[in-house]
Motif scaffolding. Structure first.
Motif, mmCIF file in Angstrom:
data_model
loop_
_atom_site.group_PDB
_atom_site.id
_atom_site.type_symbol
_atom_site.label_atom_id
_atom_site.label_comp_id
_atom_site.label_asym_id
_atom_site.label_seq_id
_atom_site.Cartn_x
_atom_site.Cartn_y
_atom_site.Cartn_z
ATOM 1 N N VAL A 1 18.167 6.145 -6.611
ATOM 2 C CA VAL A 1 17.312 7.084 -7.329
ATOM 3 C C VAL A 1 16.893 8.157 -6.341
ATOM 4 N N GLU A 2 17.296 9.402 -6.599
ATOM 5 C CA GLU A 2 16.938 10.523 -5.738
ATOM 6 C C GLU A 2 17.181 11.810 -6.511
ATOM 7 N N LEU B 1 13.298 20.904 -1.470
ATOM 8 C CA LEU B 1 12.791 19.562 -1.173
ATOM 9 C C LEU B 1 13.689 18.524 -1.821
ATOM 10 N N HIS B 2 14.198 17.622 -1.019
ATOM 11 C CA HIS B 2 15.009 16.504 -1.511
ATOM 12 C C HIS B 2 14.136 15.254 -1.473
ATOM 13 N N VAL B 3 14.019 14.564 -2.591
ATOM 14 C CA VAL B 3 13.152 13.385 -2.676
ATOM 15 C C VAL B 3 13.998 12.155 -2.969
ATOM 16 N N VAL B 4 13.763 11.111 -2.195
ATOM 17 C CA VAL B 4 14.504 9.862 -2.323
ATOM 18 C C VAL B 4 13.525 8.742 -2.644
ATOM 19 N N LEU B 5 13.827 7.989 -3.688
ATOM 20 C CA LEU B 5 13.009 6.822 -4.009
ATOM 21 C C LEU B 5 13.374 5.660 -3.092
ATOM 22 N N VAL B 6 12.364 5.062 -2.497
ATOM 23 C CA VAL B 6 12.510 3.768 -1.845
ATOM 24 C C VAL B 6 11.839 2.771 -2.785
ATOM 25 N N PRO B 7 12.621 1.927 -3.482
ATOM 26 C CA PRO B 7 12.015 1.042 -4.488
ATOM 27 C C PRO B 7 10.772 0.347 -3.933
ATOM 28 N N ASN B 8 9.709 0.377 -4.726
ATOM 29 C CA ASN B 8 8.403 0.047 -4.168
ATOM 30 C C ASN B 8 8.022 -1.418 -4.340
ATOM 31 N N GLY B 9 6.972 -1.773 -3.654
ATOM 32 C CA GLY B 9 6.445 -3.129 -3.692
ATOM 33 C C GLY B 9 5.389 -3.294 -4.751
ATOM 34 N N GLY B 10 5.770 -2.960 -5.995
ATOM 35 C CA GLY B 10 4.845 -3.055 -7.120
ATOM 36 C C GLY B 10 4.180 -1.729 -7.402
ATOM 37 N N ALA B 11 3.901 -1.482 -8.686
ATOM 38 C CA ALA B 11 3.254 -0.223 -9.079
ATOM 39 C C ALA B 11 2.391 -0.419 -10.325
ATOM 40 N N ARG C 1 15.331 21.783 2.912
ATOM 41 C CA ARG C 1 14.437 22.057 4.029
ATOM 42 C C ARG C 1 13.697 20.802 4.488
ATOM 43 N N MET C 2 13.556 19.829 3.579
ATOM 44 C CA MET C 2 12.854 18.588 3.924
ATOM 45 C C MET C 2 13.335 17.481 3.001
ATOM 46 N N THR C 3 13.407 16.264 3.524
ATOM 47 C CA THR C 3 13.655 15.079 2.711
ATOM 48 C C THR C 3 12.398 14.233 2.711
ATOM 49 N N LEU C 4 11.950 13.866 1.524
ATOM 50 C CA LEU C 4 10.738 13.074 1.366
ATOM 51 C C LEU C 4 11.108 11.722 0.780
ATOM 52 N N TYR C 5 10.800 10.660 1.513
ATOM 53 C CA TYR C 5 10.994 9.303 1.017
ATOM 54 C C TYR C 5 9.692 8.842 0.371
ATOM 55 N N THR C 6 9.786 8.464 -0.890
ATOM 56 C CA THR C 6 8.584 8.150 -1.656
ATOM 57 C C THR C 6 8.747 6.820 -2.373
ATOM 58 N N PRO D 1 0.832 -1.207 0.000
ATOM 59 C CA PRO D 1 0.000 0.000 0.000
ATOM 60 C C PRO D 1 0.866 1.256 0.000
ATOM 61 N N GLU D 2 0.266 2.356 -0.392
ATOM 62 C CA GLU D 2 1.006 3.616 -0.518
ATOM 63 C C GLU D 2 1.507 4.093 0.851
ATOM 64 N N ALA D 3 2.678 4.722 0.830
ATOM 65 C CA ALA D 3 3.285 5.241 2.058
ATOM 66 C C ALA D 3 4.272 6.341 1.697
ATOM 67 N N ALA D 4 4.509 7.233 2.630
ATOM 68 C CA ALA D 4 5.527 8.268 2.466
ATOM 69 C C ALA D 4 6.084 8.615 3.837
ATOM 70 N N LEU D 5 7.323 9.089 3.848
ATOM 71 C CA LEU D 5 7.983 9.541 5.072
ATOM 72 C C LEU D 5 8.632 10.882 4.775
ATOM 73 N N ALA D 6 8.279 11.886 5.572
ATOM 74 C CA ALA D 6 8.844 13.224 5.413
ATOM 75 C C ALA D 6 9.659 13.577 6.650
ATOM 76 N N VAL D 7 10.875 14.077 6.418
ATOM 77 C CA VAL D 7 11.773 14.443 7.520
ATOM 78 C C VAL D 7 12.167 15.906 7.340
ATOM 79 N N PRO D 8 11.797 16.785 8.276
ATOM 80 C CA PRO D 8 12.109 18.209 8.103
ATOM 81 C C PRO D 8 13.574 18.503 8.391
ATOM 82 N N GLY D 9 14.088 19.552 7.752
ATOM 83 C CA GLY D 9 15.445 20.006 7.993
ATOM 84 C C GLY D 9 16.469 19.180 7.247
ATOM 85 N N ALA D 10 17.724 19.571 7.378
ATOM 86 C CA ALA D 10 18.823 18.839 6.741
ATOM 87 C C ALA D 10 18.823 17.402 7.245
ATOM 88 N N HIS D 11 19.011 16.469 6.317
ATOM 89 C CA HIS D 11 18.871 15.052 6.693
ATOM 90 C C HIS D 11 19.712 14.200 5.756
#
Length: 866
Positions: free
Chosen positions: A653-654, A392-402, A364-369, A348-358
């Motif tokens: 992938v990011e 915004l820095h976005v990082v791919l977490v390879p997903n469980g099907g799409a 300002r934020m790192t988003l794991y998608t 199922p869909e999920a995301a994780l957002a972490v504010p600030g340098a990471h």
């Protein structure tokens, strides 16, 4: 309540809330994330299987109290040497793709092999019945089972390839870790201080929002934030092609479907967040939903789309179809219907957002998608927050099907907003029901076809009118119907074409990208029509297709003349003997599918090879890994050019580097990403050839960028039409047994070049599995815009016992515009399948079926009775 249990050999005493499941106990309280949550609390996907006193149990449907005084075994508790056997067996057999289902299957494997040292294939498939795999088609899982059984008896597993060269069967990147559940998905990730998110969704497809009262939700202990539309600091509407999708529906506005978000909650734990979301009080004026696309086109229909309900009209006219039909010896005139399909990826869909340098990035934020395009996610979420993209820095977490269903955003924007408002990390994970309500589906399309041929069976004309239900938001509906129009004449040379394809807004769930992307709907209709014409001409199915099959120099529906890599006739020859051996109960269908979006869209492949200080090389690219094996293929491209062994390379992938390529769609990631990897690898090879070592080159970055900008828009008035860069071609043969049940599928596919034959064939096997379900049993039915069920087993996805043997024949007709001659195979695998099944059923019982799914057929009834 307190639960005393032994987990992986360690005695534990855990305090858990009433109603906690064993899966929640393991993941949320014991910190063991190898069991995955795919359908909690249904117990119908098998991703969460663990052993309880040596017996396999679906932990999401087992109360935590069931662990009291018992021994719980997860993957982490298996002896290391035995665990290595299972991991390597899956990797060598290419028995996993996204890997989300695999840890549960590993536990089933251990249970079966503890009971029987050498189980039969029939027994293995029977024991796998509780497990759902959406990627593989099960054959390679069974192969992994058999290999692991042999290894436990002392038979060595096959040695892995270490060269990584093109044409070898390099193990999937992270394959062994994925098999054991050790490579985290987004829902497995935690960071210090993390809050948990939840959403309040609209209970009605169409309703005016009179008021939203969040006071009860805010008052619940543990709640840190409740957000609504008024809290969005930037642009509230987003989308891939059109900004028409509301991240939140505001007071005074109408909801458009049952996945619309009204409020979002952040709380100390997921249970509290969900409880708070249920306490959001919404006053609605319920309105009649608009669910019929034909009604939506009427002048007095309620408006769903921002500018009306007609989203797009794609038109192709070549020659004079009406005149040609009037002169044809035979004409088929028929209406075909295809159904709405749920992607049913297991994560199922999920995301994780972490504010600030990471993690070393100053944004300002790192988003794991888990999305299919990290740069599109960054663009849309940054606008939603009112930020620049560089913030915004976005990082791919390879997903469980799409399978296309994670191209559109799901929870990324809401998760980022909650993190921004609380200044704390937030992780938001959807339940299976929420996932089904929110994400786009495969388009149901009504298709009126008139197809003609002369007395010798040569096709003369195709006239088609298509209406696709795009649902509540645009997504990529206009492109799906455009693609359906462009593939309307299938894999055949047809001199006269007149096609219109219309995409329409309704209050049904949105429809968007799904494997096949309109081509499979159109070719189900076209293949059925070709079969009908063959019968009227007195020709068999193979001969009819041979006389009309595309070859170099022929023109396709869009007007493009094919100049290279047209392996269709080779695929027909590959199945010929088996067709004639079973023709009284066999169906044949051909397929064509574009590789690359094309239609005038500039397309990029972008790659960076970064030499690290430890003498490894990190490969960055702009496309998504979602189980298809892209990162493995790109590494093989780099290995082939540089001569370096595969163990040197890592892949990420990011958005660290400017590599926006758009969505991982259109069977283009290997085509363009591979070209970019080759360009970057050549630069690295130049330095290696000068005698430098990787240790000498630490910190150096090698750039590879490939631009394809020579395609032309659909209907463009240009001297040379080129709507797409490349095409995959296929012929599939479906053979039934004496009772009309599925007996075998032969899938012959022109893949250009198989960079990794095992992964390539695995993609086709998985696509055939999806295509068989599409043809026979799968359907998402809705009433008043709401899915009528959320139970996985009600969706008709084939289980291991349902799958016939699939023989994959790889035909390699070199594609000069692809990396080492390769072209995409991710979608073509199911394009011909429904047509082949329909034609096989007609050969068997002489009933012509024009509506999917064909649940009335003996093949479907045999599956649904199990």
């Amino acid at each position: 309540m307190r639960v005393r249990t032994t987990i992986d050999g360690t005695a534990m005493e855990l305090e858990v809330p009433e109603g906690t499941s064993l899966l929640e106990l393991l993941r949320d309280h014991a910190g063991i994330t190898t069991p995955k949550d795919g359908c909690s609390p249904q117990g119908q996907c098998g991703c969460c299987v663990v052993l309880v006193d040596d017996r396999p149990k679906v932990s999401c449907a087992t109360p935590a109290t069931g662990a009291e005084g018992r021994r719980i075994l997860t993957v982490m508790g298996i002896d290391e040497a035995e665990r290595r056997i299972y991991a390597e067996a899956f990797a060598r057999a290419a028995g996993l793709q996204c890997g989300y289902c695999t840890p549960g299957i590993v536990m089933r494997m251990k249970s079966v092999l503890d009971e029987s040292a050498d189980p039969s294939e029939e027994e293995i498939r029977k024991r796998l019945d509780v497990h759902l795999c959406r990627c593989t088609g099960y054959a390679r899982i069974v192969e992994a089972f058999r290999s692991a059984a042999a290894a436990r008896r002392g038979v060595p597993l096959p040695e892995p390839d270490s060269s990584g060269r093109v044409g070898t069967e390099l193990d999937r990147v992270d394959g062994e870790a994925l098999a054991l559940g050790l490579r985290p998905f987004v829902a497995d990730m935690t960071v210090p201080g993390m809050l948990h998110g939840a959403l309040a969704l609209s209970p009605h497809a169409r309703a005016r929002v009179i008021g939203i009262d969040t006071s009860r939700a805010r008052a619940l202990p543990g709640v840190r934030c409740v957000a609504t539309a008024r809290d969005v600091p930037g642009q509230r509407y987003y989308g891939l092609l059109y900004d028409d999708w509301a991240g939140f529906v505001a007071q005074g506005e109408e909801t458009h479907y049952v996945g619309d978000v009204l409020a979002a909650v952040a709380a100390d734990d997921a249970r509290t967040a969900r409880a708070a979301a249920a306490l959001v009080d919404v006053e609605l004026e319920v309105l009649p939903p608009l669910t019929d696309p034909k009604r939506a086109l009427e002048a007095d229909a309620p408006r769903v789309g921002p500018h009306g309900n007609l989203l797009s009209l794609s038109r192709i006219v070549r020659g004079d179809a009406e005149e040609a039909l009037s002169r044809s010896a035979h004409v088929v005139d028929e209406v075909f219907h295809t159904q709405r399909i749920e992607h049913l990826y297991l994560e199922p869909e999920a995301a994780l957002a972490v504010p600030g340098a990471h993690a070393g990035h100053p944004a300002r934020m790192t988003l794991y998608t888990q999305g299919q395009g990290v740069f599109d996610d960054r663009r849309q979420v940054a606008r939603f927050l009112g930020w620049g993209e560089e913030d915004l820095h976005v990082v791919l977490v390879p997903n469980g099907g799409a399978f296309g269903g994670k191209e559109d955003m799901s929870v990324q924007a809401q998760t980022a907003l909650l993190s921004h408002l609380t200044a704390r990390p937030v992780r938001l994970v959807l339940s299976r029901e929420e996932s089904m309500r929110m994400h786009p589906k495969r388009h149901p399309i009504e298709m009126h076809y008139r197809v003609g041929c002369d007395s010798e069976g040569k096709l003369t004309a195709v006239w088609a009118r298509m209406i696709g239900d795009g649902g509540a938001y645009a997504s990529v509906s206009s492109k799906v119907l455009e693609r359906a129009a462009g593939h309307a004449s299938g894999a055949y040379a047809v001199p006269n074409v007149d096609v219109e394809a219309t995409a329409v807004y309704t209050n049904n769930p949105p429809c968007g990208a799904m494997r096949g992307f309109g081509a499979n709907q159109a070719q189900f209709a076209m293949e059925s029509a070709v079969d009908m014409l063959a019968e009227r001409c007195g020709l068999d199915a193979w001969e009819m297709r041979w006389r009309n099959a595309l070859k170099v120099g022929d023109t396709i529906a869009t007007g493009q003349v094919l100049e290279k890599s047209v392996g269709l006739r080779q695929t027909l020859l590959a199945v010929k003997d088996q067709y004639y051996a079973h023709r009284d109960r066999a169906g044949l269908a051909c397929g064509i599918k574009n590789s690359g979006i094309g239609n005038g869209v500039p397309e990029w492949g972008k790659c960076r090879l970064v030499v690290e200080q430890d003498a490894t090389v990190t490969l960055y690219n702009g496309y998504t890994e979602m189980g298809q094996g892209l990162l493995t293929v790109l590494i093989q491209c780099a290995c082939e050019v540089t001569g370096l062994p595969a163990r040197v390379f890592r892949a990420r992938v990011e958005t660290r580097y400017p590599m926006a390529c758009g969505q991982t769609t259109g069977s283009r990631a290997t085509l363009f990403g591979g070209k970019a990897a080759i360009l970057a690898a050549r630069k690295l090879k130049d330095d290696l050839d000068r005698g430098l070592t990787l240790a000498d080159l630490g910190g150096k970055v090698y750039e590879g960028e490939f631009l394809c900008n020579d395609t032309t828009p659909l209907g463009a008035d240009v001297p040379k039409v080129k709507t797409h860069t490349a095409f995959g071609f296929a012929t599939q043969l479906v053979i039934l047994d004496e009772k009309g049940r599925l007996a075998k599928v032969v899938a012959a596919h022109d893949v250009g070049r198989a960079i990794n034959p095992a992964l390539c064939a695995g993609q086709i096997e998985g696509a055939v599995h999806m295509g068989l379900g599409y043809a026979l049993t799968e359907e998402m039915r809705c009433e008043e815009g709401m899915p009528v069920t959320f139970r996985l087993r009600d969706y008709g996805v084939l289980r291991a016992r349902d799958m016939p043997p699939v023989e994959v024949i790889l035909v390699e007709d070199h594609e000069p515009e692809g990396p080492f001659g390769a072209k995409g195979v991710g979608e073509i695998g199911l394009v011909p399948t429904a047509g082949a099944v329909a034609c096989a059923l007609y050969a068997f019982d002489k009933v012509r079926r024009t509506r999917l799914p064909m649940k009335d057929s003996p093949a479907a009834r045999a599956i649904l009775r199990k």
